[in-house]
Design an enzyme around this catalytic site. Sequence first.
Site, mmCIF file in Angstrom:
data_model
loop_
_atom_site.group_PDB
_atom_site.id
_atom_site.type_symbol
_atom_site.label_atom_id
_atom_site.label_comp_id
_atom_site.label_asym_id
_atom_site.label_seq_id
_atom_site.Cartn_x
_atom_site.Cartn_y
_atom_site.Cartn_z
ATOM 1 N N HIS A 64 1.006 -9.525 -0.975
ATOM 2 C CA HIS A 64 0.578 -8.706 0.167
ATOM 3 C C HIS A 64 0.745 -9.514 1.451
ATOM 4 C CE1 HIS A 64 -1.552 -5.470 2.171
ATOM 5 N NE2 HIS A 64 -2.283 -6.385 2.790
ATOM 6 N N MET A 119 6.980 -0.354 -4.001
ATOM 7 C CA MET A 119 6.211 0.547 -3.148
ATOM 8 C C MET A 119 5.581 1.712 -3.909
ATOM 9 S SD MET A 119 6.522 -1.203 -0.513
ATOM 10 C CE MET A 119 5.624 -0.160 0.625
ATOM 11 N N ARG A 120 5.305 1.494 -5.177
ATOM 12 C CA ARG A 120 4.606 2.498 -5.978
ATOM 13 C C ARG A 120 3.317 1.907 -6.517
ATOM 14 N NH1 ARG A 120 6.538 7.924 -6.213
ATOM 15 N NH2 ARG A 120 8.721 7.833 -5.578
ATOM 16 N N ASN A 137 12.365 -11.320 -2.066
ATOM 17 C CA ASN A 137 11.475 -12.124 -2.906
ATOM 18 C C ASN A 137 12.047 -12.311 -4.302
ATOM 19 O OD1 ASN A 137 8.977 -13.053 -1.511
ATOM 20 N ND2 ASN A 137 8.861 -10.889 -0.960
ATOM 21 N N GLY A 191 14.879 -6.833 -1.891
ATOM 22 C CA GLY A 191 14.834 -7.825 -2.963
ATOM 23 C C GLY A 191 14.884 -9.261 -2.514
ATOM 24 N N ASN A 197 0.983 -9.260 -7.569
ATOM 25 C CA ASN A 197 1.420 -8.537 -6.384
ATOM 26 C C ASN A 197 1.360 -9.474 -5.184
ATOM 27 O OD1 ASN A 197 2.321 -6.268 -4.899
ATOM 28 N ND2 ASN A 197 0.242 -5.898 -4.180
#
Length: 204
Positions: free
Chosen positions: A112, A93-94, A17, A15, A110
Amino acid sequence: MGAPLKIGVLLSGSGTNLQAIIDAIAAGQVNAEIVSVVSSRPDAFGIRRAEAAGIPVLVLNRAVYAVPEAADALIVENMRAAGAEYLVMAGYMRKLTPAVLSAYPDRVLNLHPALLPSFKGAHAIQDAWEAGVKVTGITVHLANEDYDKGPIVAQQAVEVREDDTIETLEERIHQAEHQLYPAVIAAIAEGRMSLDAQRKVHIA
């Protein structure tokens, strides 16, 4: 300054971020309110960060994800009840199903750890390191059904230095994430982000 943008955060791990967003909101840098956090794992440290900030948390587990669409329907129910206008994936991670993506079209962010479209997938930092690139970075994009392929919102380059190890490179990538993600959320909250007819994102 108008009403704060209501966001929900999805996470699976430490966590960091989430914490960067919490801190940026507290510092007055982002006009937003985190109305709910969903963790895909009951042991995620991000849960403690959310609780310390007084944010409601929905904790899921592997059994719930046995039917991904049902799990995502729970997430949508939770986020709608909390009033979330945008969803922010922060180390989640889903892979999201259409249950979430159709409920929040073009409103799921999202992050990356590479400069998309290069180095997609779960091992982006390792893959960039092994490829010997001299510049890598981070990408904030809108999530869609194509993994790591949604419209790019913002990117930040991170130099691969001669004296780097993969650990030092990863640390600088995470530092960049903690700066760029809150800045993107701030731009959305201020109404400065738009999506054109070609599905390219612009930030005024």
